[in-house]
Design a protein around this motif. Structure first.
Motif, mmCIF file in Angstrom:
data_model
loop_
_atom_site.group_PDB
_atom_site.id
_atom_site.type_symbol
_atom_site.label_atom_id
_atom_site.label_comp_id
_atom_site.label_asym_id
_atom_site.label_seq_id
_atom_site.Cartn_x
_atom_site.Cartn_y
_atom_site.Cartn_z
ATOM 1 N N ASP A 1 0.812 -1.215 0.000
ATOM 2 C CA ASP A 1 0.000 0.000 0.000
ATOM 3 C C ASP A 1 0.846 1.267 0.000
ATOM 4 O OD1 ASP A 1 -2.718 -1.274 0.443
ATOM 5 O OD2 ASP A 1 -1.637 -2.020 2.209
ATOM 6 N N LEU A 2 2.069 1.143 0.502
ATOM 7 C CA LEU A 2 2.910 2.328 0.665
ATOM 8 C C LEU A 2 4.376 1.956 0.520
ATOM 9 C CD1 LEU A 2 3.199 5.357 1.585
ATOM 10 C CD2 LEU A 2 3.273 4.495 3.945
ATOM 11 N N GLY A 3 5.126 2.815 -0.144
ATOM 12 C CA GLY A 3 6.570 2.648 -0.246
ATOM 13 C C GLY A 3 7.266 3.834 0.396
ATOM 14 N N VAL B 1 5.713 12.386 -5.090
ATOM 15 C CA VAL B 1 5.604 11.724 -3.786
ATOM 16 C C VAL B 1 4.413 12.276 -3.017
ATOM 17 C CG1 VAL B 1 8.080 11.264 -3.655
ATOM 18 C CG2 VAL B 1 7.161 13.364 -2.633
ATOM 19 N N ALA B 2 3.869 11.456 -2.117
ATOM 20 C CA ALA B 2 2.743 11.912 -1.297
ATOM 21 C C ALA B 2 3.219 12.947 -0.278
ATOM 22 C CB ALA B 2 2.095 10.727 -0.590
ATOM 23 N N PHE B 3 4.367 12.651 0.360
ATOM 24 C CA PHE B 3 4.945 13.592 1.319
ATOM 25 C C PHE B 3 6.463 13.505 1.257
ATOM 26 C CE2 PHE B 3 0.753 12.863 3.344
ATOM 27 C CZ PHE B 3 0.323 14.187 3.375
ATOM 28 N N ASN B 4 7.110 14.546 1.757
ATOM 29 C CA ASN B 4 8.562 14.613 1.823
ATOM 30 C C ASN B 4 8.975 14.781 3.280
ATOM 31 O OD1 ASN B 4 11.339 15.080 1.172
ATOM 32 N ND2 ASN B 4 10.959 17.288 1.206
ATOM 33 N N ILE C 1 4.051 6.858 -2.541
ATOM 34 C CA ILE C 1 5.426 6.827 -2.051
ATOM 35 C C ILE C 1 5.681 8.038 -1.157
ATOM 36 C CG2 ILE C 1 7.868 6.834 -2.709
ATOM 37 C CD1 ILE C 1 6.999 5.675 -5.418
ATOM 38 N N ILE C 2 6.399 7.803 -0.065
ATOM 39 C CA ILE C 2 6.859 8.890 0.809
ATOM 40 C C ILE C 2 8.382 8.943 0.728
ATOM 41 C CG2 ILE C 2 7.170 9.603 3.214
ATOM 42 C CD1 ILE C 2 4.347 8.701 3.781
ATOM 43 N N ASN C 3 8.902 10.119 0.429
ATOM 44 C CA ASN C 3 10.340 10.311 0.494
ATOM 45 C C ASN C 3 10.717 10.674 1.928
ATOM 46 O OD1 ASN C 3 13.083 10.814 -0.489
ATOM 47 N ND2 ASN C 3 12.633 12.951 -0.017
ATOM 48 N N ALA C 4 11.695 9.987 2.493
ATOM 49 C CA ALA C 4 12.102 10.223 3.878
ATOM 50 C C ALA C 4 13.608 10.442 3.916
ATOM 51 C CB ALA C 4 11.705 9.051 4.757
ATOM 52 N N ASP D 1 -0.606 7.311 7.397
ATOM 53 C CA ASP D 1 -2.018 6.909 7.315
ATOM 54 C C ASP D 1 -2.743 7.717 6.243
ATOM 55 O OD1 ASP D 1 -1.497 5.220 9.410
ATOM 56 O OD2 ASP D 1 -2.493 6.434 10.939
ATOM 57 N N PHE D 2 -2.496 9.018 6.241
ATOM 58 C CA PHE D 2 -3.160 9.914 5.292
ATOM 59 C C PHE D 2 -2.753 9.575 3.861
ATOM 60 C CE2 PHE D 2 -3.827 13.834 2.954
ATOM 61 C CZ PHE D 2 -5.044 14.296 3.449
ATOM 62 N N ALA D 3 -1.457 9.275 3.654
ATOM 63 C CA ALA D 3 -0.963 8.952 2.320
ATOM 64 C C ALA D 3 -1.594 7.668 1.796
ATOM 65 C CB ALA D 3 0.562 8.812 2.357
#
Length: 534
Positions: free
Chosen positions: A142-144, A248-251, A165-168, A468-470
């Motif tokens: 569901d998420l990367g 990306v969904a978030f950074n 995808i979330i960049n972290a 969760d939001f992403a």
């Protein structure tokens, strides 16, 4: 009835769990620990986390960064990368030269020259693992979550069907990501990632900061283009690195707004610095009997550590001797020195010195008996000492450490010492005694820790809520800035300034012509000879 409600709550909780793939290359401890901590937060919330660990540096192949992840998939090192790193002796050379090389990023050119090439090799190697790709595709994650240090991970996620995808980033921010998102760099007042100067810049300081930012952009562009070029012809996704990163969904960035300098940011940028720190108040920072006894021997205790990439045992001998001379001159203080040579006899003649190849740094920092921290100013260590409220002497060695040093000192709880002075025992001792004898350092450090403790949004909660939001809504197009599509002239309104200048010049030219015409007319009228009258 109560039992039925309990069952329903459990079922509801199970329905909201999701599957996450964390791409966590074996590259460096700070990177692995950051992504590992995000993994732990998700696991504690009941989500299923799988960690993919491609080995990028052979000496770091055992890194995980988490004690809670059970689903681990390791991908061996590409033979080409192994050969390049072996021939260049990259790790060993860096550890030895780090003590004397210039602290600014330009001094690293010789080390990062091959980074683009090896990153491209890693991308090529990953996409060659057809069985692994099919295995991961069937998992339907569901998420990367990954870090922008390696762009190939984003394309790899796309290849196995992960669309959210979330960049972290384990750093404060990355120039390439800022550019891709259209986020203002604010180079006139916001110190660059490798800036040795703070936010109060004169003209030459701003020039230096701008050049540093452009250097970071150049490095990102060259490396990302190399990784894009390594993608197989069969890959159908985007080959524009700016488009990839902006989707990306978030950074997530390892920055905390109450520690770092104020800067403009976009909704996609999420500050999570401090999520990895367990304070004494949380009840999770505890010491073993061995370390408890060490801290109980003397009233004053000083921790000396230069992180996981700079080994104290690789210091020049004059640096080691300088530290030993300082330790010997302060017999009433216990010095815990992270010294990476096992069973070393270097300090056997000093009863107040404990050499150790490893120690529970965060837990020692959390203990009230620790008086001072001598650190290289790595971001992880900087965040930990800020949260634990410990005064420090910061000795930056390279990369982002000079920036972290002045970021901390402006809060008044730390003193910065130049590494070129490490061969002078008097300078080291002077720095230590300045911080120990001036109660304002401790007071200011504790005040910063209190601010972080009381901050409105706890970083751990921020991580979980945004994940969760992403998963629920995916990458929202409405969060994207149109600024990312503008060229430099448009972004900084230079085209408008140029147009105004042109109009102004045209008006001046017209006025010039009018004045010239009027002047000639008056001259002709007033100076022309009068006609004779008969």
């Amino acid at each position: 009835m109560k039992f039925s409600i309990f069952i329903l709550l459990i079922l509801a909780e199970l329905c909201t769990t999701y599957k996450v793939l964390v791409f966590n290359p074996a590259f460096g401890a700070s990177h692995s620990n950051f992504l590992g901590k995000i993994s732990d937060i998700l696991i504690d919330a009941g989500h299923e986390v799988t960690m993919l660990i491609p080995v990028f540096v052979d000496g770091k192949k055992d890194l995980i960064g988490s004690k809670k992840v059970k689903n681990i998939i390791r991908l061996g090192q590409d033979p080409r990368i192994y050969q390049m790193q072996k021939e260049g002796a990259t790790e060993e050379l860096m550890r030895k030269k780090i003590w004397t090389m210039g602290a600014e990023i330009t001094s690293m050119l010789g080390f990062i020259g091959n980074f683009s090439k090896t990153s491209a090799y890693q991308t090529d190697y990953m996409f060659a693992q057809t069985e692994l790709i099919e295995q991961l595709r069937e998992e339907k994650f569901d998420l990367g979550i990954t870090e922008s240090l390696f762009l190939g991970a984003f394309s790899f996620f796309d290849e196995i069907g992960i669309k959210t995808i979330i960049n972290a980033d384990s750093t404060l921010y990355m120039n390439g990501v800022k550019d891709a998102l259209g986020e203002p760099a604010a180079v006139s007042y916001y110190p660059g990632l490798f800036s040795p100067i703070d936010d109060k810049m004169d003209f030459f300081g701003r020039v230096k900061n701008l050049l540093g930012y452009q250097f970071g952009m150049w490095f990102s562009t060259v490396k990302y283009d190399a990784e894009i070029g390594a993608l197989p012809k069969s890959y159908k996704g985007s080959r524009d690195w700016r488009k990839i990163l902006s989707s990306v969904a978030f950074n997530f960035v390892n920055s905390n707004q109450y520690i770092d300098y104020a800067s403009p940011s976009l909704p996609k940028t999420v500050f999570v610095g401090g999520m990895q720190v367990n304070t004494k108040k949380s009840g999770k920072a505890t010491l073993s009997k061995e370390w408890d006894e060490v801290l109980s021997k003397r009233k004053t205790n000083v921790l000396v550590s230069f992180g996981s990439n700079a080994f104290s045992c690789d210091m020049p001998d004059e640096f080691k001797n300088a530290f030993l001379e300082v330790f010997a001159s302060m017999p009433e203080t216990t010095f815990i020195w992270k010294y990476e040579e096992a069973n070393s006899t270097l300090a056997n003649h000093l009863p107040n010195v404990k050499l150790t190849t490893w120690m529970p740094q965060n837990d020692i920092l959390a203990d009230d008996r620790l008086t001072l921290f001598i650190t290289h100013g790595g971001l992880g260590s900087s965040v930990e000492l800020a949260y634990q409220g410990k005064p420090a002497v910061v000795i930056p060695l390279m990369a982002d450490q000079p920036r972290n040093a002045h970021m901390l000192t402006r809060h008044g709880g730390a003193l910065q010492l130049d590494k070129t002075l490490l061969d002078k025992p008097s300078e080291i001792k002077k720095a230590i005694e300045t911080v120990l004898n001036d109660s304002n350092y401790k007071k200011n450090a504790q005040r910063l820790a209190k601010i972080l403790e009381d901050q409105p949004n706890k970083p751990k909660d921020v991580v979980l809520k945004h994940c969760d939001f992403a998963v629920e809504y995916g990458p929202l197009e409405t969060l994207n800035s149109e600024g990312r599509h503008l060229n430099t002239f448009q972004y900084y309104s230079l085209d408008i300034a140029f147009a105004v200048l042109v109009v102004f010049l045209i008006v001046l030219f017209i006025l010039h012509l009018i004045i010239k015409f009027v002047f000639r007319l008056l001259k002709r009228t007033l100076l022309s000879p009068k006609k004779k009258v008969d």
